[in-house]
Design a protein around this motif. Structure first.
Motif, PDB file in Angstrom:
ATOM      1  N   ALA A 177     -63.876 -17.871   5.904  1.00  0.00           N
ATOM      2  CA  ALA A 177     -62.818 -16.699   6.006  1.00  0.00           C
ATOM      3  C   ALA A 177     -61.574 -17.261   5.237  1.00  0.00           C
ATOM      4  O   ALA A 177     -61.042 -16.442   4.533  1.00  0.00           O
ATOM      5  CB  ALA A 177     -62.451 -16.837   7.589  1.00  0.00           C
ATOM      6  N   ALA A 178     -61.310 -18.576   5.202  1.00  0.00           N
ATOM      7  CA  ALA A 178     -60.138 -18.924   4.308  1.00  0.00           C
ATOM      8  C   ALA A 178     -60.397 -18.884   2.941  1.00  0.00           C
ATOM      9  O   ALA A 178     -59.839 -18.310   2.144  1.00  0.00           O
ATOM     10  CB  ALA A 178     -59.741 -20.474   4.682  1.00  0.00           C
ATOM     11  N   ILE A 179     -61.707 -19.101   2.377  1.00  0.00           N
ATOM     12  CA  ILE A 179     -61.862 -19.214   1.011  1.00  0.00           C
ATOM     13  C   ILE A 179     -62.038 -17.801   0.627  1.00  0.00           C
ATOM     14  O   ILE A 179     -61.729 -17.470  -0.546  1.00  0.00           O
ATOM     15  CB  ILE A 179     -63.471 -19.932   0.918  1.00  0.00           C
ATOM     16  N   ARG A 180     -62.478 -16.743   1.384  1.00  0.00           N
ATOM     17  CA  ARG A 180     -62.650 -15.339   1.213  1.00  0.00           C
ATOM     18  C   ARG A 180     -61.175 -15.113   0.947  1.00  0.00           C
ATOM     19  O   ARG A 180     -60.995 -14.068  -0.127  1.00  0.00           O
ATOM     20  CB  ARG A 180     -63.197 -14.636   1.974  1.00  0.00           C
ATOM     21  N   ARG A 181     -60.226 -15.222   1.765  1.00  0.00           N
ATOM     22  CA  ARG A 181     -58.948 -14.888   1.632  1.00  0.00           C
ATOM     23  C   ARG A 181     -58.278 -15.429   0.174  1.00  0.00           C
ATOM     24  O   ARG A 181     -57.494 -14.753  -0.324  1.00  0.00           O
ATOM     25  CB  ARG A 181     -58.006 -15.219   2.783  1.00  0.00           C
ATOM     26  N   ARG A 182     -58.540 -16.623   0.175  1.00  0.00           N
ATOM     27  CA  ARG A 182     -57.876 -17.380  -1.182  1.00  0.00           C
ATOM     28  C   ARG A 182     -58.665 -16.972  -2.621  1.00  0.00           C
ATOM     29  O   ARG A 182     -58.040 -16.758  -3.366  1.00  0.00           O
ATOM     30  CB  ARG A 182     -58.086 -18.886  -1.133  1.00  0.00           C
ATOM     31  N   GLY A 183     -59.768 -16.583  -2.254  1.00  0.00           N
ATOM     32  CA  GLY A 183     -60.596 -16.615  -3.581  1.00  0.00           C
ATOM     33  C   GLY A 183     -61.222 -17.674  -4.275  1.00  0.00           C
ATOM     34  O   GLY A 183     -62.102 -17.761  -5.263  1.00  0.00           O
ATOM     35  N   ALA A 226     -63.164 -24.728  -6.399  1.00  0.00           N
ATOM     36  CA  ALA A 226     -64.235 -24.114  -7.054  1.00  0.00           C
ATOM     37  C   ALA A 226     -64.153 -22.452  -6.756  1.00  0.00           C
ATOM     38  O   ALA A 226     -63.675 -22.205  -5.747  1.00  0.00           O
ATOM     39  CB  ALA A 226     -65.576 -24.683  -6.549  1.00  0.00           C
ATOM     40  N   ALA A 227     -64.641 -21.565  -7.738  1.00  0.00           N
ATOM     41  CA  ALA A 227     -64.427 -20.330  -7.539  1.00  0.00           C
ATOM     42  C   ALA A 227     -65.725 -19.596  -8.140  1.00  0.00           C
ATOM     43  O   ALA A 227     -66.300 -20.219  -9.073  1.00  0.00           O
ATOM     44  CB  ALA A 227     -63.300 -19.652  -8.276  1.00  0.00           C
ATOM     45  N   PRO A 228     -66.155 -18.553  -7.509  1.00  0.00           N
ATOM     46  CA  PRO A 228     -67.510 -18.018  -7.960  1.00  0.00           C
ATOM     47  C   PRO A 228     -67.330 -16.902  -9.212  1.00  0.00           C
ATOM     48  O   PRO A 228     -66.169 -16.481  -9.486  1.00  0.00           O
ATOM     49  CB  PRO A 228     -67.932 -17.133  -6.805  1.00  0.00           C
ATOM     50  N   ILE A 229     -68.461 -16.919  -9.871  1.00  0.00           N
ATOM     51  CA  ILE A 229     -68.364 -15.848 -11.084  1.00  0.00           C
ATOM     52  C   ILE A 229     -69.256 -14.813 -10.325  1.00  0.00           C
ATOM     53  O   ILE A 229     -70.298 -15.088  -9.954  1.00  0.00           O
ATOM     54  CB  ILE A 229     -69.066 -16.622 -12.262  1.00  0.00           C
ATOM     55  N   PHE A 230     -68.718 -13.634 -10.303  1.00  0.00           N
ATOM     56  CA  PHE A 230     -69.495 -12.437  -9.730  1.00  0.00           C
ATOM     57  C   PHE A 230     -70.039 -11.657 -10.891  1.00  0.00           C
ATOM     58  O   PHE A 230     -69.824 -11.432 -11.995  1.00  0.00           O
ATOM     59  CB  PHE A 230     -68.371 -11.727  -9.264  1.00  0.00           C
ATOM     60  N   PRO A 257     -72.420 -13.633  -5.979  1.00  0.00           N
ATOM     61  CA  PRO A 257     -71.789 -14.922  -6.946  1.00  0.00           C
ATOM     62  C   PRO A 257     -73.168 -15.261  -7.876  1.00  0.00           C
ATOM     63  O   PRO A 257     -74.143 -15.482  -7.479  1.00  0.00           O
ATOM     64  CB  PRO A 257     -71.573 -16.062  -5.978  1.00  0.00           C
ATOM     65  N   ALA A 258     -73.036 -15.223  -9.364  1.00  0.00           N
ATOM     66  CA  ALA A 258     -74.119 -15.599 -10.315  1.00  0.00           C
ATOM     67  C   ALA A 258     -73.763 -16.842 -10.524  1.00  0.00           C
ATOM     68  O   ALA A 258     -74.994 -17.649 -11.017  1.00  0.00           O
ATOM     69  CB  ALA A 258     -73.966 -14.511 -11.217  1.00  0.00           C
ATOM     70  N   GLY A 259     -72.685 -17.503 -10.303  1.00  0.00           N
ATOM     71  CA  GLY A 259     -72.448 -19.113 -10.507  1.00  0.00           C
ATOM     72  C   GLY A 259     -71.274 -19.444  -9.918  1.00  0.00           C
ATOM     73  O   GLY A 259     -70.235 -18.387  -9.506  1.00  0.00           O
ATOM     74  N   VAL A 260     -70.873 -20.729  -9.952  1.00  0.00           N
ATOM     75  CA  VAL A 260     -69.643 -21.090  -9.459  1.00  0.00           C
ATOM     76  C   VAL A 260     -69.119 -22.162 -10.324  1.00  0.00           C
ATOM     77  O   VAL A 260     -69.649 -23.114 -10.858  1.00  0.00           O
ATOM     78  CB  VAL A 260     -69.794 -21.926  -8.106  1.00  0.00           C
ATOM     79  N   ILE A 261     -67.779 -22.366 -10.797  1.00  0.00           N
ATOM     80  CA  ILE A 261     -66.974 -23.139 -11.600  1.00  0.00           C
ATOM     81  C   ILE A 261     -66.227 -24.048 -10.840  1.00  0.00           C
ATOM     82  O   ILE A 261     -65.520 -23.513  -9.861  1.00  0.00           O
ATOM     83  CB  ILE A 261     -66.470 -22.465 -12.870  1.00  0.00           C
ATOM     84  N   SER A 262     -66.357 -25.259 -10.751  1.00  0.00           N
ATOM     85  CA  SER A 262     -65.423 -26.235 -10.356  1.00  0.00           C
ATOM     86  C   SER A 262     -64.637 -26.605 -11.166  1.00  0.00           C
ATOM     87  O   SER A 262     -64.789 -27.110 -12.393  1.00  0.00           O
ATOM     88  CB  SER A 262     -65.985 -27.107  -9.282  1.00  0.00           C
ATOM     89  N   VAL A 263     -63.298 -27.517 -10.772  1.00  0.00           N
ATOM     90  CA  VAL A 263     -62.536 -28.387 -11.425  1.00  0.00           C
ATOM     91  C   VAL A 263     -62.295 -29.697 -10.461  1.00  0.00           C
ATOM     92  O   VAL A 263     -62.018 -29.469  -9.275  1.00  0.00           O
ATOM     93  CB  VAL A 263     -61.293 -27.741 -11.754  1.00  0.00           C
ATOM     94  N   CYS A 264     -62.679 -30.628 -10.819  1.00  0.00           N
ATOM     95  CA  CYS A 264     -62.628 -31.947  -9.987  1.00  0.00           C
ATOM     96  C   CYS A 264     -62.075 -33.303 -10.584  1.00  0.00           C
ATOM     97  O   CYS A 264     -62.152 -33.327 -11.897  1.00  0.00           O
ATOM     98  CB  CYS A 264     -64.088 -32.086  -9.497  1.00  0.00           C
ATOM     99  N   GLY A 265     -61.583 -34.161  -9.642  1.00  0.00           N
ATOM    100  CA  GLY A 265     -61.268 -35.279 -10.181  1.00  0.00           C
ATOM    101  C   GLY A 265     -61.078 -36.326  -9.140  1.00  0.00           C
ATOM    102  O   GLY A 265     -61.447 -35.899  -7.930  1.00  0.00           O
ATOM    103  N   PRO A 266     -60.674 -37.703  -9.193  1.00  0.00           N
ATOM    104  CA  PRO A 266     -60.526 -38.399  -8.343  1.00  0.00           C
ATOM    105  C   PRO A 266     -59.573 -37.934  -6.992  1.00  0.00           C
ATOM    106  O   PRO A 266     -58.460 -37.291  -7.566  1.00  0.00           O
ATOM    107  CB  PRO A 266     -59.960 -39.714  -9.006  1.00  0.00           C
ATOM    108  N   LEU A 267     -59.664 -38.153  -6.010  1.00  0.00           N
ATOM    109  CA  LEU A 267     -59.056 -37.591  -4.744  1.00  0.00           C
ATOM    110  C   LEU A 267     -57.524 -37.917  -4.882  1.00  0.00           C
ATOM    111  O   LEU A 267     -56.811 -37.067  -4.611  1.00  0.00           O
ATOM    112  CB  LEU A 267     -59.613 -38.351  -3.665  1.00  0.00           C
ATOM    113  N   GLU A 268     -57.297 -39.507  -5.017  1.00  0.00           N
ATOM    114  CA  GLU A 268     -55.764 -39.446  -5.007  1.00  0.00           C
ATOM    115  C   GLU A 268     -54.938 -38.520  -6.186  1.00  0.00           C
ATOM    116  O   GLU A 268     -53.907 -38.025  -5.738  1.00  0.00           O
ATOM    117  CB  GLU A 268     -55.669 -41.041  -4.948  1.00  0.00           C
ATOM    118  N   ARG A 269     -55.706 -38.527  -7.145  1.00  0.00           N
ATOM    119  CA  ARG A 269     -54.884 -37.967  -8.244  1.00  0.00           C
ATOM    120  C   ARG A 269     -54.806 -36.343  -8.133  1.00  0.00           C
ATOM    121  O   ARG A 269     -54.001 -35.746  -8.450  1.00  0.00           O
ATOM    122  CB  ARG A 269     -55.684 -38.362  -9.589  1.00  0.00           C
ATOM    123  N   PHE A 270     -56.040 -35.960  -7.562  1.00  0.00           N
ATOM    124  CA  PHE A 270     -56.246 -34.449  -7.733  1.00  0.00           C
ATOM    125  C   PHE A 270     -55.556 -33.923  -6.568  1.00  0.00           C
ATOM    126  O   PHE A 270     -55.105 -32.656  -6.812  1.00  0.00           O
ATOM    127  CB  PHE A 270     -57.700 -34.211  -7.356  1.00  0.00           C
TER     128      PHE A 270
END
Length: 266
Positions: free
Chosen positions: A196-202, A218-222, A228-241
């Motif tokens: 539910a929170a993801i749907r609100r945020r997008g 991460a967010a979906p490509i519609f 959702p035809a795909g999902v793009i994410s941006v990721c990094g080390p936990l402490e920095r991200f």
């Protein structure tokens, strides 16, 4: 008498008139793509485009001949025809989410100096199919082609959250909510609140839910059906991200919105 110049002038004028006619015809056809213009009358088209009714009639007659436009004889209003639908389906059929996402992954990674990934869904799992890593010493890198469940990690949850309610119910009922790390969401009530929170945020967030020491948004490509035809994410080390997550999410949504538009999502 030198007739070459007049002939050239007439040819240029004829060419210019042809281009103008094609442009007006294209304007008429594109007008029907507006969701608010499912049907249109001749007067409406003429007023909106600043054309004469006679010119609109000629364009529509040509489109009807080729099946691009249909006329309701009772209401005298026009709508897109079967040939227009076939053109749209041909365009949608050649769309490749990986090809469309590739330049956005590069831009995201360069702009945010973090790893950008693309995932696709395979039933009740999803797999990474592409990634772009930044030029910095400590980065996150993922393995392509390995399936992950749809409840573990940001990319997975971004798929799950934007499936239909029936599909989500089926997933929760039939797929074991296995734990990949100590932070994986394995309780149904917690997972549903997160959806539910993801749907609100997008977009979805993850802190070491799939892999220890990593974090991502991460967010979906519609597609044109709103799925959702795909999902793009941006990721990094936990402490920095942790300090980067909100900025990354904002930039990420701009990218996924652009790709979704290319996929035909309104």
């Amino acid at each position: 008498m030198d007739t070459v110049k007049p002939l050239r002038r007439r040819a240029a004028e004829s060419s210019s008139q042809t281009v103008a006619t094609v442009e007006r015809a294209a304007d008429v056809l594109v007008l029907f793509a507006d969701p608010a213009s499912v049907t249109l009358g001749v007067t409406e088209i003429a007023d909106k485009l600043g054309m004469s009714k006679a010119a609109v009639h000629r364009v529509l007659a040509s489109f009807r001949l080729h099946g691009l436009i249909e006329l309701d004889e009772k209401t005298r209003r026009y709508s897109l025809g079967l040939a227009a639908m076939r053109l749209g389906l041909a365009y949608l059929g050649r769309l490749d989410v990986r090809r469309l996402a590739a330049p956005e992954l590069v831009t995201l990674s360069r702009t945010l100096s973090e790893t950008a990934t693309l995932s696709i869904r395979t039933g009740t799992t999803r797999v990474y199919v592409d990634q772009v890593t930044p030029s910095r010493e400590v980065i996150m890198s993922i393995s392509l082609g390995i399936p992950y469940p749809l409840h573990a990690g940001a990319s997975s949850k971004a798929f799950l959250a934007f499936l239909s309610d029936e599909e989500i119910d089926t997933y929760v009922r039939t797929v074991p909510l296995v734990r990949l790390t100590e932070r994986t969401l394995v309780h149904e009530d917690v997972l549903r609140k997160e959806i539910a929170a993801i749907r609100r945020r997008g977009y979805a967030k993850s802190s070491a839910e799939r892999q220890p020491g990593s974090a991502s948004v991460a967010a979906p490509i519609f597609d044109h059906h709103g799925r959702p035809a795909g999902v793009i994410s941006v990721c990094g080390p936990l402490e920095r991200f942790r300090d980067e997550a909100e900025q990354c999410a904002e930039t990420l949504l701009e990218s996924t919105n652009r790709i979704s538009a290319q996929m035909g999502h309104l």
